[in-house]
Motif scaffolding. Structure first.
Motif, mmCIF file in Angstrom:
data_model
loop_
_atom_site.group_PDB
_atom_site.id
_atom_site.type_symbol
_atom_site.label_atom_id
_atom_site.label_comp_id
_atom_site.label_asym_id
_atom_site.label_seq_id
_atom_site.Cartn_x
_atom_site.Cartn_y
_atom_site.Cartn_z
ATOM 1 N N LEU A 235 32.170 -27.142 -61.704
ATOM 2 C CA LEU A 235 32.783 -27.754 -62.697
ATOM 3 C C LEU A 235 34.679 -27.497 -62.778
ATOM 4 O O LEU A 235 34.965 -26.782 -62.263
ATOM 5 N N ILE A 236 35.092 -28.510 -62.419
ATOM 6 C CA ILE A 236 36.629 -28.551 -61.957
ATOM 7 C C ILE A 236 37.057 -29.087 -63.536
ATOM 8 O O ILE A 236 37.023 -30.227 -64.234
ATOM 9 N N THR A 237 38.012 -28.449 -64.492
ATOM 10 C CA THR A 237 38.543 -28.708 -65.404
ATOM 11 C C THR A 237 40.344 -28.737 -65.270
ATOM 12 O O THR A 237 40.990 -27.347 -65.300
ATOM 13 N N MET B 66 34.591 -33.544 -63.018
ATOM 14 C CA MET B 66 35.451 -33.156 -62.719
ATOM 15 C C MET B 66 35.955 -34.071 -64.753
ATOM 16 O O MET B 66 35.583 -34.907 -65.141
ATOM 17 N N GLU B 67 36.980 -32.707 -65.487
ATOM 18 C CA GLU B 67 37.011 -33.515 -66.586
ATOM 19 C C GLU B 67 38.481 -33.122 -66.399
ATOM 20 O O GLU B 67 39.317 -31.990 -65.899
ATOM 21 N N GLY B 68 39.532 -33.123 -68.055
ATOM 22 C CA GLY B 68 40.643 -32.282 -68.638
ATOM 23 C C GLY B 68 40.641 -31.910 -70.215
ATOM 24 O O GLY B 68 39.986 -32.309 -70.570
ATOM 25 N N SER B 69 41.843 -30.662 -69.903
ATOM 26 C CA SER B 69 41.507 -30.312 -70.804
ATOM 27 C C SER B 69 42.021 -30.628 -72.334
ATOM 28 O O SER B 69 42.956 -30.838 -71.565
ATOM 29 N N GLY B 70 41.857 -30.314 -73.393
ATOM 30 C CA GLY B 70 41.702 -30.891 -74.674
ATOM 31 C C GLY B 70 41.266 -32.293 -74.803
ATOM 32 O O GLY B 70 41.240 -33.103 -73.506
ATOM 33 N N TYR C 291 33.901 -37.714 -50.591
ATOM 34 C CA TYR C 291 32.980 -37.048 -50.111
ATOM 35 C C TYR C 291 31.001 -36.976 -50.120
ATOM 36 O O TYR C 291 30.888 -37.466 -51.088
ATOM 37 N N PRO C 292 30.731 -35.438 -49.851
ATOM 38 C CA PRO C 292 29.558 -36.188 -49.507
ATOM 39 C C PRO C 292 28.204 -35.513 -50.637
ATOM 40 O O PRO C 292 26.908 -36.111 -50.214
ATOM 41 N N LYS C 293 28.771 -35.174 -51.865
ATOM 42 C CA LYS C 293 27.908 -35.256 -52.875
ATOM 43 C C LYS C 293 28.667 -35.967 -53.928
ATOM 44 O O LYS C 293 29.501 -36.413 -54.354
ATOM 45 N N PRO C 294 27.839 -36.263 -55.160
ATOM 46 C CA PRO C 294 28.427 -36.785 -55.959
ATOM 47 C C PRO C 294 29.013 -36.350 -56.413
ATOM 48 O O PRO C 294 29.090 -35.248 -57.416
ATOM 49 N N VAL C 295 30.177 -36.870 -57.451
ATOM 50 C CA VAL C 295 31.416 -36.263 -58.019
ATOM 51 C C VAL C 295 31.391 -37.576 -58.955
ATOM 52 O O VAL C 295 31.168 -38.956 -59.264
ATOM 53 N N VAL C 296 31.563 -36.788 -60.077
ATOM 54 C CA VAL C 296 31.768 -37.202 -61.740
ATOM 55 C C VAL C 296 32.547 -37.378 -62.078
ATOM 56 O O VAL C 296 33.180 -35.445 -62.525
ATOM 57 N N CYS C 297 33.819 -38.217 -62.351
ATOM 58 C CA CYS C 297 35.333 -38.089 -63.198
ATOM 59 C C CYS C 297 35.208 -38.301 -64.795
ATOM 60 O O CYS C 297 34.264 -39.309 -65.200
ATOM 61 N N TRP C 298 35.264 -37.073 -65.897
ATOM 62 C CA TRP C 298 35.103 -37.572 -67.357
ATOM 63 C C TRP C 298 36.088 -38.553 -67.694
ATOM 64 O O TRP C 298 37.066 -37.443 -67.638
#
Length: 365
Positions: free
Chosen positions: A20-22, A58-62, A104-111
């Motif tokens: 999880l990337i924020t 991946m997501e952004g804070s707020g 990227y070799p793995k699925p990336v979800v961008c919210w």
């Protein structure tokens, strides 16, 4: 001191984990600075080689933004302070992160909740699952700060149908969720209220029976179907034929003339027209030529050419004046190098397309 990017590894079934990337610079609308880019590169590199990580989210804070672009004030200040190596390092590392996501070799979800502009689209564009929500607003508004659609924007926009990409580059027009899906910048609409449910469902999913991409697809599809009734109305779809006609001209001068002479009472079109006519004529010329050239480039070649353009535009173009006018002094009265696109001479344009290096810093992408 709070870190501008937060990373965590969420436990999933079968001892698997979801990265999880924020983006955590909420006051700056999660705009990317150099430290954030470095953190992203290092963590994505680590997770790429970690067999326990099955997917990245991946997501952004707020609630306001996923990512509103890059920290352009800092880039301008570096140029003023006589540090030309700063923008080169920034763009080079930013493009490496973007390219890594694309490959990227793995699925990336961008919210992509809230504002997704410039560098935010750069992060989102390479993701396998590009989610927009009820509050999403996407744009490539670089024309207003003397830049052009970079972060592979020239490659992405040049492949959109009906010259919608050129329209986006010249007008910085704002896209809602339906627009983004229509043009292909996003591929899932899910109401933001389902964000926690999506994460929990990914954690509870069975990661052993199917490949990771199929698992993520199944989870998102469930909430995509639940959200279908809330998809907003698409202005781009409504005006597709008009946009195509406006952009289908023999030269950039003619395109700008068509925009200037556009008679409409549609607020969305009027806002796009105003941005185009008030933006940097030099940036319009850069974007117009780059989009033509990028159609025939590989993604790697596009990033390499954009590095040349971005560094040159920041050091020698309208960038510093555009940022001053819009974001620093906020007088919204930029003194562009050229008064209109017809006055941009070939030599000035050629200089910006000429590499300052014997070997492109991104030669090893």
């Amino acid at each position: 001191m709070a870190t501008d990017v937060l990373f965590s590894e969420l436990t999933a079934h079968d001892n698997k984990k979801i990265g999880l990337i924020t983006l955590n610079a909420e006051k700056a609308l999660n705009a990317l600075n150099q430290a954030m880019i470095d953190l992203l590169f290092n963590q994505l590199s680590d997770w790429r080689d970690d067999n326990d990580i099955v997917a990245v989210f991946m997501e952004g804070s707020g609630e306001k933004a996923f990512c509103a672009g890059g920290d352009v004030r800092a880039l301008r200040q570096a140029v003023i302070d006589g540090n030309p190596e700063v923008p080169q390092h920034f763009f080079e590392t930013e493009y490496r992160v973007d390219y890594m996501i694309h490959s990227y070799p793995k699925p990336v979800v961008c919210w992509g909740n809230g504002i997704v502009m410039g560098g935010g689209i750069g992060l989102m564009a390479g993701a396998d699952f590009r989610v927009v929500t009820d509050t999403s607003m996407l744009a490539m508004p670089e024309i207003s700060i003397g830049l052009y659609p970079d972060v592979a924007g020239s490659w992405i926009l040049s492949h959109l149908p009906a010259k919608i990409g050129l329209f986006m580059a010249l007008t910085g027009c704002r896209l809602n969720a339906a627009d983004a899906i229509y043009v292909g910048l996003a591929n899932r609409f899910i109401d933001h209220a389902f964000r926690d449910n999506v994460i929990e469902s990914m954690q509870e999913a069975d990661w052993t029976g199917s490949d990771a991409n199929t698992v993520v697809y199944g989870v998102l599809q469930k909430y995509r179907e639940k959200s279908a009734g809330w998809l907003p109305y698409s202005k781009v779809r409504e005006h597709r034929d008009l946009i195509a006609a406006l952009m289908d001209q023999p030269s950039l001068v003619d395109v700008m003339s068509a925009l200037e002479n556009l008679e409409t009472e549609d607020d969305w079109l009027l806002a796009a027209r105003k941005t185009a006519l008030h933006g940097s004529p030099l940036s319009s010329a850069i974007g117009y030529r780059q989009l033509q050239q990028a159609r025939h480039m590989s993604l790697k070649e596009a990033f390499q050419s954009e590095l040349v353009l971005s560094v040159n535009a920041v050091l020698h173009g309208d960038f510093c004046e555009g940022v001053r006018s819009l974001l620093v002094d906020k007088d919204k009265n930029p003194q562009w190098k050229f008064e209109k696109v017809g006055l941009v001479d070939d030599q000035s344009l050629n200089d910006l397309f000429s590499s300052p290096w014997s070997q492109n810093p991104l030669h090893d992408l």
